[in-house]
Design a protein around this motif. Structure first.
Motif, short mmCIF file in Angstrom:
data_model
loop_
_atom_site.label_atom_id
_atom_site.label_comp_id
_atom_site.label_asym_id
_atom_site.label_seq_id
_atom_site.Cartn_x
_atom_site.Cartn_y
_atom_site.Cartn_z
N PHE A 7 -3.69 -4.36 -3.69
CA PHE A 7 -2.35 -4.60 -3.15
C PHE A 7 -1.25 -3.73 -3.75
O PHE A 7 -0.19 -3.59 -3.14
CB PHE A 7 -1.98 -6.08 -3.28
CG PHE A 7 -2.82 -6.96 -2.40
CD1 PHE A 7 -2.66 -6.93 -1.02
CD2 PHE A 7 -3.79 -7.78 -2.93
CE1 PHE A 7 -3.44 -7.71 -0.20
CE2 PHE A 7 -4.58 -8.57 -2.12
CZ PHE A 7 -4.41 -8.54 -0.75
N LEU A 10 -0.35 -0.77 -1.42
CA LEU A 10 0.36 -1.29 -0.24
C LEU A 10 1.78 -1.69 -0.60
O LEU A 10 2.74 -1.32 0.09
CB LEU A 10 -0.40 -2.48 0.34
CG LEU A 10 0.30 -3.24 1.46
CD1 LEU A 10 0.46 -2.36 2.69
CD2 LEU A 10 -0.46 -4.52 1.80
N ARG A 13 3.89 1.44 -1.25
CA ARG A 13 4.23 2.14 -0.01
C ARG A 13 5.31 1.39 0.77
O ARG A 13 6.27 1.99 1.27
CB ARG A 13 2.98 2.31 0.86
CG ARG A 13 3.24 3.05 2.17
CD ARG A 13 1.99 3.28 2.97
NE ARG A 13 1.18 2.11 3.21
CZ ARG A 13 1.44 1.17 4.15
NH1 ARG A 13 2.51 1.29 4.92
NH2 ARG A 13 0.63 0.15 4.31
N ASN A 72 2.83 2.85 8.10
CA ASN A 72 1.64 3.60 7.69
C ASN A 72 1.18 4.57 8.78
O ASN A 72 0.00 4.85 8.94
CB ASN A 72 0.49 2.66 7.30
CG ASN A 72 -0.52 3.35 6.39
OD1 ASN A 72 -0.20 4.33 5.73
ND2 ASN A 72 -1.73 2.84 6.37
#
Length: 131
Positions: A7, A10, A13, A72
């Motif tokens: 995680f 993620l 980002r 993404n």
């Protein structure tokens, strides 16, 4: 894989995308008050503002790459486009140090997300084979 390695990329980002989307939107709508710079920082910002195009272009790029990171979609390209902006943010805050903590956070997030996508960047660093 443990939870952190799953995680953290993620989260990095998404946080990086959120930062650039919000600050890009702020470039157009000024909903976050930013104190005017002083000294050399003011001179530099004044020169950029005098061009008439730089700050709208910067805000537009920040919004586009921020959304790219949030969704993404083309995230590796977004990171490449953001690289000179991130370097500039850190360099600018060497003369306007009040924003350095956020600048360093952006740098760490950028490097972390780039590291998590390093396999996607690997072909850029391969030498072409002789034909």
């Amino acid at each position: 894989m443990n939870t952190l390695t799953t995680f953290a990329p993620l989260g990095a980002r998404l946080l990086l995308g959120l930062i650039f989307t919000i600050f890009g939107l702020n470039g157009f709508f000024q909903f976050i008050p930013i104190p005017p710079p002083e000294g050399d920082a003011a001179t530099f910002m004044g020169g950029l503002a005098a061009t008439g195009y730089f700050f709208p272009m910067l805000a537009s790029v920040q919004i586009l790459v921020g959304i790219s990171l949030l969704t993404n979609i083309l995230a590796p390209i977004a990171l490449i486009v953001l690289a000179p902006i991130t370097v500039h943010i850190v360099a600018f805050h060497s003369i306007a140090p009040e924003g350095m903590p956020l600048a360093l956070l952006v740098l760490v997030l950028h490097l972390g997300v780039a590291w998590s996508l390093r396999a996607r960047f690997a072909p850029l660093f391969q030498t072409p084979s002789a034909s």
